[in-house]
Design an enzyme around this catalytic site. Sequence first.
Site, PDB file in Angstrom:
ATOM      1  N   CYS A 160      22.650  17.989 -34.614  1.00 24.71           N
ATOM      2  CA  CYS A 160      22.673  17.541 -36.008  1.00 24.71           C
ATOM      3  C   CYS A 160      24.075  17.015 -36.264  1.00 24.71           C
ATOM      4  CB  CYS A 160      22.343  18.689 -36.968  1.00 24.71           C
ATOM      5  SG  CYS A 160      22.583  18.240 -38.706  1.00 24.71           S
ATOM      6  N   SER A 166      24.575  20.942 -39.589  1.00 23.52           N
ATOM      7  CA  SER A 166      24.274  21.758 -38.417  1.00 23.52           C
ATOM      8  C   SER A 166      22.837  22.261 -38.503  1.00 23.52           C
ATOM      9  CB  SER A 166      25.263  22.906 -38.270  1.00 23.52           C
ATOM     10  OG  SER A 166      25.574  23.460 -39.519  1.00 23.52           O
TER      11      SER A 166
END
Lengths: 216, 127, 92
Positions: free
Chosen positions: A121, A125
């Site tokens: 990502c 995250s």
Amino acid sequence: MPHDHHDHFHHAGMSPSGHPYRADNDTPLSYWQRMEIAVRELMVEKGHLTPAEIAAQIEAMDARSPANGAAVVARAWTDPAFRARLLKNASEASREMGFDIGPLNLIAVENTADTHNLIVCTLCSCYPRNLLGLPPDWYKTRAYRSRAVREPRAVLREFGLDLPDHVTVRVHDSTADMRYIVLPARPDGTDGMDEAQLAALVTRDSMIGTGLPHRP
Amino acid sequence: MVWTGRAVLPSLLTMSDTTGRRWHDMGGQDAGPVPMDGHDFTLWEKRVDALMVLCGQKGLFTVDGLRRALEDMGEDAFERMSYYERWIAAVNQNLVEAGAYTLEELGERMHEIAARGPTYGEAQADG
Amino acid sequence: MVERVRVKALAPPGHVRAPWYLRGKAGVIERPLGHFANPEQLAYGLRADTKPLYRVRFRMAEIWGEAAENPDDTLDAEIYGHWLEKVDTHAP
């Protein structure tokens, strides 16, 4: 692989996941810890939350771990119909196995002899936390978030995985509402192993794509 | 969509540089080796995580509201604060904006907590 | 049918989920994902419209050019419909 954690043995002074215990209750109180205490108390006093809800949420999150994903993977390795359902809708397949994944929208991506998948990502995250638990620290670092999309092969080498040129790398950036889990390829030499034995081979990193399952 | 003039509006102007690329949008940038060290989550971190999930479930904010607050904290916060320090800051920002409590209440309570004791354990209301 | 799309090369300030490194890059729709609340409104506490979301697959060569580790490796990302424009494959 250096970052894979072995559940089968503990080092002295290390936690079951192989990390040093970090000071918590006994370190000097920080500004942000005071903020957490204050927010929690105010939210309870104003009737938004109860201490029981908070405790239950922590317990529910603690109960989520890579073992859940490993069970899903092992089922897919042994049951072709389940594998097909998993690749079609990984959320429903996970729920079918009894895992409480909340509103998670999960997509499973399958490693084969000529395809290797890697999850990242870059914007924050995002991680399939409702199935696998909280992400490892490296997943949230600037280095991983920045480099996984541009030089995935170099990143994988740092994780001990040197992919041959004929294997296509597919990187998946979790930019919006979906989360991803890698369905690793079943290792050779596992014929005759049952689901529980197979699940023990499945590492967290093999479901993120930064590793492969253990070999028997 | 009509801008409602909420307090968050000025932060729209916060950018990392004049190109419009914002600091958190880091895919493809140069960076060093991936640090492999990790840690087990502490009770304090788990509580922040729980507050984030529960308040979201109750509709007090969205995950995008949290991300917006994190992004607007800037790169300095990313480098200097721990993950859950940034998250409690973002949770608090969103709860203040949602009117869940006032800054006055928060400030008074944080001050009171500091007087309870020098460690996280001792600063809990129940000791 | 393969549908080619390009991520709009826009740079508004504020909270958006179209990553910088994909803006202006062309790929193919891997699958439609349905409709989701627009994060660009949710982020500011606003009532959100729903927007179609797609998984778009890009070749690494498209994103990184000569610097790609392996041109045929791919990158998949979820991009909202309002950040995509159709690429006319029949253009002269």
